[in-house]
Design an enzyme around this catalytic site. Sequence first.
Site, short mmCIF file in Angstrom:
data_model
loop_
_atom_site.label_atom_id
_atom_site.label_comp_id
_atom_site.label_asym_id
_atom_site.label_seq_id
_atom_site.Cartn_x
_atom_site.Cartn_y
_atom_site.Cartn_z
N SER A 1 -3.83 -0.77 9.40
CA SER A 1 -5.06 -0.37 8.71
C SER A 1 -6.29 -0.95 9.42
CB SER A 1 -4.98 -0.80 7.24
OG SER A 1 -5.94 -0.12 6.48
N ASP B 1 -1.86 5.06 5.21
CA ASP B 1 -2.12 3.66 5.55
C ASP B 1 -0.84 2.84 5.73
OD1 ASP B 1 -3.24 0.97 5.47
OD2 ASP B 1 -5.01 1.90 4.56
#
Length: 292
Positions: free
Chosen positions: A70, A186
């Site tokens: 991320s 993510d």
Amino acid sequence: MMFDSISRALADENYLRSSRDRINSIKQGLSRKTVGLALGSGAARGLAHIGVMKVLEDNSIPIDAIVGCSAGALVGGAYACGMSVRELTELATSIRQTDIIRYMDLGITTRSGFIRGGRIKKLLVDLTHGASFAATRIPFVAIATNIKTGEEKAFDTGPVWSAIRASISMPGIFVPHKIENEYYVDGAVSNPVPSDYLNALGLDVVIGVDIVPDVSKSGIKGEPNMIAVLLNSFDIFQERLVKMVIHHSDVRIRPAIEGVLAHEFYRAEEIIEMGVKATMEALDEINENISI
């Protein structure tokens, strides 16, 4: 992916072959321990990673490989593609709220997320100079999550920007990113501090940077709006996942980012300093681990 699963995957000689070959090449002839940096998820809090790398560089502590998830994939990928800590700092501290809004190409008619990601793509291509993983100055791996299978995906081939785009795709916020007919969200959904990859790849010392906040100190006041509910819910399960994976780090760096909200990129100078402070406090432990 837990460490045992990664180890089994690495039994396949083609799994992360590029990273393994590069790390093995780095280790040959070295008279010191190799150091890997696992940069965790956290949206705006990820700017603390810049402060971490600044302290490591200032104290001549090598960064031989990075695995990022991320926000950690964003910062780590830009660094691996050639951006200096100074350049990252200058870019981060120039961000204003209007800049954040400018990159939000809202997709009201899309079914899978608010932000389509077209404008983000241009930013990511610029940050990575359009480089492939093979061209990074140090081995770099980006972690994402296959939204259909729930499996982690570790990217170390292809264009770096695309892997980062997959890794930052916060569910419900970003439209999932498509790579080779698979859709990714993510990496924090499956592994918010991916230190286990560096461990399995054979780095001697693994530094894990945990920027998932203590949710009880989130800073939300009054009744939360829809976005706050979504982001705080994301933090709650990340906090629990971190407890399952952080033990794979030889050194854990945990900046005091409580009170920093996910969208507050305009607080860059303050957040970077949080990374500096936490890393300074961990220096003795780091040096103890890297000493031969």
